[in-house]
Write a protein that holds these residues in place. Structure first.
Motif, PDB file in Angstrom:
ATOM      1  N   GLU A   1      23.435  34.358  28.492  1.00 50.03           N
ATOM      2  CA  GLU A   1      23.280  35.772  28.130  1.00 50.03           C
ATOM      3  C   GLU A   1      23.398  36.667  29.361  1.00 50.03           C
ATOM      4  N   ILE A   2      22.800  36.220  30.468  1.00 50.33           N
ATOM      5  CA  ILE A   2      22.872  36.987  31.718  1.00 50.33           C
ATOM      6  C   ILE A   2      24.316  37.105  32.190  1.00 50.33           C
ATOM      7  N   LEU A   3      25.077  36.008  32.093  1.00 50.16           N
ATOM      8  CA  LEU A   3      26.474  36.032  32.524  1.00 50.16           C
ATOM      9  C   LEU A   3      27.303  36.981  31.660  1.00 50.16           C
ATOM     10  N   LYS A   4      27.029  37.018  30.357  1.00 50.58           N
ATOM     11  CA  LYS A   4      27.744  37.958  29.479  1.00 50.58           C
ATOM     12  C   LYS A   4      27.445  39.393  29.870  1.00 50.58           C
ATOM     13  N   GLU A   5      26.176  39.662  30.186  1.00 51.11           N
ATOM     14  CA  GLU A   5      25.792  41.009  30.598  1.00 51.11           C
ATOM     15  C   GLU A   5      26.477  41.399  31.903  1.00 51.11           C
ATOM     16  N   LYS A   6      26.548  40.457  32.840  1.00 47.73           N
ATOM     17  CA  LYS A   6      27.182  40.736  34.125  1.00 47.73           C
ATOM     18  C   LYS A   6      28.693  40.886  33.988  1.00 47.73           C
ATOM     19  N   ALA A   7      29.288  40.117  33.060  1.00 42.58           N
ATOM     20  CA  ALA A   7      30.739  40.190  32.871  1.00 42.58           C
ATOM     21  C   ALA A   7      31.180  41.574  32.426  1.00 42.58           C
ATOM     22  N   LYS A   8      30.380  42.209  31.580  1.00 41.34           N
ATOM     23  CA  LYS A   8      30.718  43.559  31.125  1.00 41.34           C
ATOM     24  C   LYS A   8      30.817  44.534  32.287  1.00 41.34           C
ATOM     25  N   GLN A   9      29.973  44.320  33.309  1.00 43.32           N
ATOM     26  CA  GLN A   9      29.942  45.229  34.456  1.00 43.32           C
ATOM     27  C   GLN A   9      31.152  45.039  35.365  1.00 43.32           C
ATOM     28  N   GLU A  10      31.900  43.943  35.184  1.00 38.40           N
ATOM     29  CA  GLU A  10      33.051  43.667  36.038  1.00 38.40           C
ATOM     30  C   GLU A  10      34.300  44.451  35.631  1.00 38.40           C
ATOM     31  N   ILE A  11      34.360  44.879  34.389  1.00 37.74           N
ATOM     32  CA  ILE A  11      35.555  45.569  33.904  1.00 37.74           C
ATOM     33  C   ILE A  11      35.800  46.832  34.737  1.00 37.74           C
TER      34      ILE A  11
ATOM     35  N   VAL B   1      42.842  42.825  43.322  1.00 40.03           N
ATOM     36  CA  VAL B   1      43.003  42.659  41.880  1.00 40.03           C
ATOM     37  C   VAL B   1      41.959  43.512  41.165  1.00 40.03           C
ATOM     38  N   GLN B   2      42.419  44.260  40.152  1.00 40.42           N
ATOM     39  CA  GLN B   2      41.492  45.034  39.327  1.00 40.42           C
ATOM     40  C   GLN B   2      41.216  44.259  38.047  1.00 40.42           C
ATOM     41  N   ILE B   3      39.948  44.113  37.698  1.00 42.18           N
ATOM     42  CA  ILE B   3      39.550  43.337  36.532  1.00 42.18           C
ATOM     43  C   ILE B   3      39.723  44.168  35.264  1.00 42.18           C
ATOM     44  N   SER B   4      40.388  43.542  34.269  1.00 37.03           N
ATOM     45  CA  SER B   4      40.631  44.241  33.002  1.00 37.03           C
ATOM     46  C   SER B   4      39.850  43.646  31.844  1.00 37.03           C
ATOM     47  N   GLU B   5      39.549  42.356  31.917  1.00 37.88           N
ATOM     48  CA  GLU B   5      38.779  41.726  30.838  1.00 37.88           C
ATOM     49  C   GLU B   5      38.132  40.443  31.334  1.00 37.88           C
ATOM     50  N   ASN B   6      37.268  39.877  30.469  1.00 38.17           N
ATOM     51  CA  ASN B   6      36.571  38.637  30.792  1.00 38.17           C
ATOM     52  C   ASN B   6      36.851  37.625  29.701  1.00 38.17           C
ATOM     53  N   ASP B   7      37.137  36.384  30.096  1.00 41.41           N
ATOM     54  CA  ASP B   7      37.452  35.353  29.125  1.00 41.41           C
ATOM     55  C   ASP B   7      36.636  34.105  29.425  1.00 41.41           C
ATOM     56  N   GLY B   8      35.519  33.970  28.765  1.00 41.02           N
ATOM     57  CA  GLY B   8      34.696  32.773  28.903  1.00 41.02           C
ATOM     58  C   GLY B   8      34.240  32.486  30.312  1.00 41.02           C
TER      59      GLY B   8
END
Length: 434
Positions: free
Chosen positions: A364-374, A418-425
């Motif tokens: 859950e923490i990783l999902k929350e952090k992934a959103k902040q990477e976009i 590199v600019q992050i556009s999305e997160n995949d797993g």
């Protein structure tokens, strides 16, 4: 002559295998991926794995059936260190046994049938190993051997001996050699890398890990420096400030927590408290806001109460680890905690339930952090490319995140924005910013 080598376990074992390949190359051996055509078969073993002895003898039996007539089998590494002659007694097909602290003897022992070299007091810290082969843009580099810690659950001091630092001039010389072959990123290896300089086997100038990082960062061609594993106990301010300020030191770090409970940490003989660990992690984040922090956690260590486990969950929440290697405690022979027997044993179902809670919350923490990477930007070392219908390039960011760049075939070894556009797993997907 052809050499087949199977490597089990950690990065240290991988580097040991590279050293043995390099040494045997001088004896006329060339590596092969086909065990059936090998003249020499080596199994480089790990004692940290669950049921390592059962795994080892299963592998020996398999290789004994597959090998061609006259081919030799050698057992190397940590399990070799603590079992020694017992391996020869249980597996007559084995020709020799070589401990983790003795790998510089590989060229000699292959000519001695039924030989056993497993002394953990042997010192090859000043031995100059031959280069194995082209390593690409990333390479492993030992800076120390052995371990002085006495963690209650760990067999490493029993298999690799006391800690000795490799002399600075040998490390720098090897790093320069690797840079000349195109290596851009070094991974420094040691059981407790940030305790570098505590002991040398020959007269040596005084230097610590921060000083070593400064020396290596001055080498032309080396663009990135990583290391594993530092010990939380030795994360003093000088080390953390060098980590933060040195532009060549990658901003990702592995901090093995093991438990968030000060009581359990004391029982484990880790040498630090929950408060110390959180203090060091907090200082890291204040110095490097985007730092990537990984950790190891053992759940269900003898005596762990629900309150102790809650302390571990507290640290998980506060630090928000980017990577997590977590396991249910499993007793290992030749360790202090193994001798405790049933004392304080946590029921398997309780430990497994705690592990599931830990891992689920971490996801859950990783999902929350992934959103902040976009939308964020990362400097990425291109390590791999794939052509075809779904062509892409990929590599790791400075702070340790895997990044894929679809539709681009980029040059391996380049470091690009590199600019992050999305997160995949868990993998970040982005575009090259030209």
């Amino acid at each position: 002559m052809k050499l087949y080598i199977e490597t089990l376990g950690c990065a240290m074992n991988m580097r040991d295998s590279e050293h043995m390949i390099g040494e045997l190359k001088k004896q006329g051996y060339r590596a092969t991926d086909d065990v059936k055509e090998a003249d020499l078969i080596l199994i480089n073993t790990c004692s940290v794995r669950e049921k390592p002895e059962r795994k080892l003898f299963s592998e020996i039996g398999q290789f004994a059936r597959l090998k061609k007539p006259g081919a030799k089998i050698g057992i190397c590494g940590c399990t070799a260190s603590h079992m020694g002659e017992e391996i020869l007694k249980k597996a007559p097909s084995v020709n020799f046994v070589l401990g983790a602290r003795n790998i510089s003897k590989i060229s000699e022992i292959i000519h001695k049938d039924k030989a056993v070299e497993v002394s953990i007091d042997y010192d090859d810290s000043t031995y100059v190993f031959d280069t194995a082969r082209n390593t690409g843009v990333k390479a492993l580099l030992n800076i120390s051997i052995g371990c002085d810690k006495k963690c209650a659950y760990c067999i490493v001091p029993h298999t690799r001996g006391k800690e000795i630092s490799i002399p600075l001039d040998l490390i720098v010389s090897e790093a320069r050699k690797l840079a000349s072959k195109g290596v851009k990123e070094l991974m420094l290896l040691g059981q407790n890398v940030n305790n570098y300089g505590v002991r040398f086997s020959t007269p040596h100038q005084r230097i610590n890990f921060a000083g070593l990082l400064r020396e290596i960062s001055q080498i032309d061609g080396i663009e990135r420096i990583r290391f594993t594993s530092p010990h939380p106990l030795h994360m003093d301010d000088e080390f953390l400030e060098e980590f933060a300020s040195n532009p060549k030191v990658c901003k990702s770090i592995h901090m093995p927590l093991q438990s968030g409970s000060t009581k359990i940490l004391k029982s484990m003989r880790r040498g630090y408290s929950k408060e110390w660990f959180l203090n060091r992690a907090s200082k890291l984040k204040s110095l490097v806001p985007n730092v990537g922090i990984g950790t190891d956690i053992i759940v269900g260590f003898p005596g762990e109460s629900e309150e102790d486990f809650a302390d571990t969950m507290d640290v998980l929440e506060e630090v928000g680890f980017d990577t997590l290697y977590s396991f249910v405690y499993s007793p290992r022979p030749h360790t202090e905690s193994y001798d405790w027997g049933e004392n304080g044993k946590i029921p398997q179902e309780v430990a497994s339930e705690r592990l599931a809670r830990l891992q689920n919350r971490h996801k859950e923490i990783l999902k929350e952090k992934a959103k902040q990477e976009i939308g964020s930007y990362h400097r990425v070392l291109i390590e791999n490319t794939k052509t075809g219908l779904e062509s892409f390039s990929e590599g790791r960011s400075d702070n340790g995140k895997l990044v894929k760049i679809p539709g681009e075939i980029l040059t391996i070894g380049e470091i690009l924005d590199v600019q992050i556009s999305e997160n995949d797993g868990g993998s970040l997907i982005g575009r090259w910013v030209r």
